[in-house]
Design a protein around this motif. Structure first.
Motif, PDB file in Angstrom:
ATOM      1  N   LEU A 348       0.671  -1.115  -0.341  1.00 51.57           N
ATOM      2  CA  LEU A 348      -0.178   0.331  -0.076  1.00 51.57           C
ATOM      3  C   LEU A 348       0.908   1.348  -0.182  1.00 51.57           C
ATOM      4  O   LEU A 348       0.379   1.866  -0.544  1.00 51.57           O
ATOM      5  N   MET A 349       1.953   1.384   0.691  1.00 48.91           N
ATOM      6  CA  MET A 349       3.030   2.461   1.037  1.00 48.91           C
ATOM      7  C   MET A 349       3.770   2.804   0.262  1.00 48.91           C
ATOM      8  O   MET A 349       4.871   3.499   0.643  1.00 48.91           O
ATOM      9  N   HIS A 350       4.058   1.558  -0.355  1.00 47.17           N
ATOM     10  CA  HIS A 350       6.105   1.728  -0.801  1.00 47.17           C
ATOM     11  C   HIS A 350       5.875   2.781  -2.121  1.00 47.17           C
ATOM     12  O   HIS A 350       8.155   3.106  -2.091  1.00 47.17           O
ATOM     13  N   GLN A 351       5.474   3.575  -2.512  1.00 46.33           N
ATOM     14  CA  GLN A 351       5.106   4.766  -3.094  1.00 46.33           C
ATOM     15  C   GLN A 351       5.450   6.118  -2.026  1.00 46.33           C
ATOM     16  O   GLN A 351       6.110   7.380  -2.595  1.00 46.33           O
ATOM     17  N   ASN A 352       4.521   6.227  -1.260  1.00 42.90           N
ATOM     18  CA  ASN A 352       4.989   6.902  -0.565  1.00 42.90           C
ATOM     19  C   ASN A 352       4.613   6.527   0.578  1.00 42.90           C
ATOM     20  O   ASN A 352       3.609   6.909   1.502  1.00 42.90           O
ATOM     21  N   PRO A 353       5.608   6.727   1.781  1.00 43.71           N
ATOM     22  CA  PRO A 353       6.157   5.568   3.093  1.00 43.71           C
ATOM     23  C   PRO A 353       5.576   6.749   4.244  1.00 43.71           C
ATOM     24  O   PRO A 353       5.284   6.274   5.096  1.00 43.71           O
ATOM     25  N   SER A 354       5.876   8.118   3.721  1.00 52.75           N
ATOM     26  CA  SER A 354       5.893   9.197   5.032  1.00 52.75           C
ATOM     27  C   SER A 354       4.185   9.143   5.407  1.00 52.75           C
ATOM     28  O   SER A 354       4.142   9.525   6.359  1.00 52.75           O
ATOM     29  N   GLU A 355       3.236   8.461   4.269  1.00 55.27           N
ATOM     30  CA  GLU A 355       1.976   8.809   4.717  1.00 55.27           C
ATOM     31  C   GLU A 355       1.450   7.851   6.181  1.00 55.27           C
ATOM     32  O   GLU A 355       0.686   7.237   5.971  1.00 55.27           O
ATOM     33  N   ILE A 356       2.467   6.937   5.977  1.00 53.31           N
ATOM     34  CA  ILE A 356       1.475   5.916   6.928  1.00 53.31           C
ATOM     35  C   ILE A 356       1.730   6.617   8.699  1.00 53.31           C
ATOM     36  O   ILE A 356       0.916   6.132   8.875  1.00 53.31           O
ATOM     37  N   GLY A 357       2.570   7.696   8.777  1.00 56.84           N
ATOM     38  CA  GLY A 357       2.206   8.085  10.175  1.00 56.84           C
ATOM     39  C   GLY A 357       2.323   7.617  11.245  1.00 56.84           C
ATOM     40  O   GLY A 357       3.694   8.738  11.469  1.00 56.84           O
ATOM     41  N   SER A 358       2.898   6.482  11.590  1.00 56.91           N
ATOM     42  CA  SER A 358       3.877   6.119  12.706  1.00 56.91           C
ATOM     43  C   SER A 358       5.621   5.706  11.276  1.00 56.91           C
ATOM     44  O   SER A 358       5.443   4.892  10.748  1.00 56.91           O
ATOM     45  N   VAL A 359       6.696   6.721  11.603  1.00 58.66           N
ATOM     46  CA  VAL A 359       7.811   6.043  11.398  1.00 58.66           C
ATOM     47  C   VAL A 359       9.279   5.638  11.900  1.00 58.66           C
ATOM     48  O   VAL A 359       9.842   5.931  12.782  1.00 58.66           O
ATOM     49  N   ILE A 360       8.590   4.067  11.215  1.00 57.82           N
ATOM     50  CA  ILE A 360       9.420   3.158  12.006  1.00 57.82           C
ATOM     51  C   ILE A 360       9.887   2.244  10.727  1.00 57.82           C
ATOM     52  O   ILE A 360       9.590   2.241   9.806  1.00 57.82           O
ATOM     53  N   TRP A 361      11.742   1.549  11.080  1.00 59.35           N
ATOM     54  CA  TRP A 361      11.750   1.305  10.112  1.00 59.35           C
ATOM     55  C   TRP A 361      11.189  -0.627   9.696  1.00 59.35           C
ATOM     56  O   TRP A 361      10.816  -1.067  11.426  1.00 59.35           O
ATOM     57  N   SER A 362      10.616  -0.649   9.138  1.00 58.55           N
ATOM     58  CA  SER A 362      10.241  -1.970   8.684  1.00 58.55           C
ATOM     59  C   SER A 362      10.431  -2.769   7.194  1.00 58.55           C
ATOM     60  O   SER A 362      10.914  -1.916   6.256  1.00 58.55           O
ATOM     61  N   PRO A 363      10.183  -3.795   7.059  1.00 56.91           N
ATOM     62  CA  PRO A 363      10.094  -4.353   5.402  1.00 56.91           C
ATOM     63  C   PRO A 363       9.720  -2.936   4.497  1.00 56.91           C
ATOM     64  O   PRO A 363      10.206  -3.216   3.063  1.00 56.91           O
ATOM     65  N   LEU A 364       8.583  -2.432   5.055  1.00 56.42           N
ATOM     66  CA  LEU A 364       7.773  -0.932   3.723  1.00 56.42           C
ATOM     67  C   LEU A 364       9.431  -0.885   3.438  1.00 56.42           C
ATOM     68  O   LEU A 364       9.125  -0.149   2.117  1.00 56.42           O
ATOM     69  N   THR A 365      10.283  -0.108   4.526  1.00 53.69           N
ATOM     70  CA  THR A 365      11.676   0.796   4.176  1.00 53.69           C
ATOM     71  C   THR A 365      12.236   0.062   2.833  1.00 53.69           C
ATOM     72  O   THR A 365      12.649   1.162   2.236  1.00 53.69           O
ATOM     73  N   ALA A 366      12.276  -0.902   3.052  1.00 50.15           N
ATOM     74  CA  ALA A 366      13.218  -1.820   2.379  1.00 50.15           C
ATOM     75  C   ALA A 366      12.760  -2.036   1.148  1.00 50.15           C
ATOM     76  O   ALA A 366      13.126  -1.495  -0.379  1.00 50.15           O
ATOM     77  N   VAL A 367      10.845  -2.043   1.154  1.00 53.75           N
ATOM     78  CA  VAL A 367      10.635  -2.104  -0.420  1.00 53.75           C
ATOM     79  C   VAL A 367      10.546  -0.841  -0.778  1.00 53.75           C
ATOM     80  O   VAL A 367      10.691  -1.295  -2.639  1.00 53.75           O
ATOM     81  N   HIS A 368      10.492   0.312  -0.200  1.00 54.34           N
ATOM     82  CA  HIS A 368      10.756   1.889  -0.730  1.00 54.34           C
ATOM     83  C   HIS A 368      11.750   1.716  -1.368  1.00 54.34           C
ATOM     84  O   HIS A 368      11.990   2.049  -2.702  1.00 54.34           O
ATOM     85  N   VAL A 369      12.911   1.462  -1.208  1.00 55.78           N
ATOM     86  CA  VAL A 369      14.326   2.126  -1.272  1.00 55.78           C
ATOM     87  C   VAL A 369      14.890   1.329  -2.677  1.00 55.78           C
ATOM     88  O   VAL A 369      15.105   1.486  -3.725  1.00 55.78           O
TER      89      VAL A 369
END
Length: 422
Positions: A348-369
């Motif tokens: 859901l958030m791979h293109q706009n991870p900042s919109e997730i609300g809580s900023v934490i290191w997660s698989p989302l970060t790796a996928v986005h990068v």
């Protein structure tokens, strides 16, 4: 006259009940459901039917949020009912209750069902399944979009992987490691496997996010039955070189994103479990493109071609044409399939991870990068225009300094052509 503004204002909370349609040919079972749902009448408005034909008539007459049906019924079974429900009321979330947990029957039901439950089913399990469906439905507010996405049955899948998997399964000597390696090359087959292994009919206590674990749990024989039984994978006509959506190129890009996301997690000292979650999130990050393409390949093909020619962001064009982005469409279907939330979040958030609300290191970060880096290095050879790395997001995580290290990983992967090594 007293100032009415000084008086406390009472606000009446209006609870909108979800509408459920329960279908079973056994009158005793229906009576049992009536007793079970009586305690839930403040939350749900429930209609009961004793046949598939009656259920279809109800679906034609009024909207429902969730359809729950028995699998084995005379005249029209649950799979046939759902296949017709997709045409009559595509936006309804579809749950099947089955007492037959064979891979063949499960696959038949899963072609159109979002969730599979064992029968008999206790109220708590059924209530959790219904609540989950309603929660995922709230991700998308437009009924028109829900109906369009809800029509998805067969998913476009390049024939190359499907053929390799069939050949491998024909050999008695093929082990689970080989099967996993092949399945990892295709998002449609991977998503279907995760849907099945996370369904209640297999009785697992926790959701599975690892393809390796899914293959191990099901076994080669069950997966062979899945591949032989399913009709969910359908080859769409390939786009001409340089135009539209090229499914083979999309497959290669998705595999590459998954592998790079996994490498990034391992580089940062994460566990193999979290690295596998990043891989699956990367592999499925463009799953919504298959969902949208399945609802109109020609139209979607033209949208991708337009983005290439005009250098437009794909998400902007998708929203204009479909009222939903591929990220939202993919997360919506995967969520209904009960794929683990960490995967749904990454999609859901791979293109706009900042919109997730809580900023934490997660698989989302790796996928986005991983996705952004590979789009950057593919220089127009990507299957669709990609977005840039969210540097503000990385700054908040305190990880911007790690970007050069991740670039080295991406360059090494591209140099070895590792994304298509099967």
């Amino acid at each position: 006259m007293e100032n009415s503004l000084s008086q406390p204002q009472s606000t009446k909370v209006v609870i909108v009940k979800k509408r459920l349609l329960i279908v079973d040919d056994d009158p005793h079972v229906l009576d049992g459901y009536r007793r079970l749902f009586r305690s839930q009448r403040d939350r749900w408005e429930v209609t009961f039917c004793n046949s598939g034909a009656d259920a279809l008539e109800q679906l034609r007459q009024q909207p429902f949020d969730v359809l729950v049906t028995d699998m084995q019924m005379p005249g029209m079974n649950g799979a046939e009912l759902m296949a017709q429900a997709v045409e009559v009321a595509p936006g309804v979330a579809r749950i099947v209750l089955t007492g037959y947990a064979s891979m063949t029957s499960s696959v038949e039901a899963s072609d159109f069902a979002h969730q599979l439950l064992n029968k008999p089913c206790d109220l708590d399990s059924l209530r959790e399944a219904i609540d989950h469906s309603c929660q995922i439905q709230s991700m998308i507010s437009s009924d028109r979009v829900k109906q369009a996405i809800g029509r998805v049955g067969r998913l476009p899948s390049p024939s190359t992987v499907y053929q390799k998997l069939n050949r491998a399964l024909e050999k008695d000597t093929t082990d689970s490691a080989v099967i996993t390696h092949i399945i990892e090359q295709d998002m449609a087959i991977s998503a279907k496997l995760l849907q099945l292994v996370n369904s209640a009919v297999f009785g697992l206590r926790r959701r599975v996010a690892s393809l390796e674990q899914a293959v191990s749990l099901l076994g080669v024989r069950q997966i062979r039955d899945m591949v032989l039984a399913t009709h969910v994978f359908e080859s769409f006509p390939g786009a001409k070189s340089g135009t539209g959506l090229n499914l083979e190129r999309l497959r290669e890009h998705s595999v590459a994103v998954g592998k790079l996301a996994r490498s990034i997690m391992l580089e940062e000292g994460e566990s193999r479990e979290h690295a596998d979650q990043a891989f699956v999130g990367g592999l499925l990050h463009s799953f919504g493109m298959l969902v949208l393409a399945a609802n109109g390949f020609v139209k979607y093909n033209k949208a991708v071609d337009y983005c290439h020619r005009k250098n437009r962001a794909l998400a902007d064009v998708e929203r204009v044409l479909f009222d939903v982005t591929h990220a939202e469409a993919g997360a919506y279907i995967l969520g209904l399939w009960k794929i683990p939330p960490v995967i749904v979040e990454a999609v859901l958030m791979h293109q706009n991870p900042s919109e997730i609300g809580s900023v934490i290191w997660s698989p989302l970060t790796a996928v986005h990068v991983a996705d952004a880096l590979l789009h950057e290095y593919e220089n127009g050879g990507a299957p669709y225009p990609g977005g840039a790395i969210d540097l503000v997001y990385l700054e908040k995580l305190g990880l911007r300094s790690r970007l050069d290290t991740w670039r080295v990983l991406a360059q090494a992967q591209l140099a070895t052509g590792d994304q298509d090594d099967f």
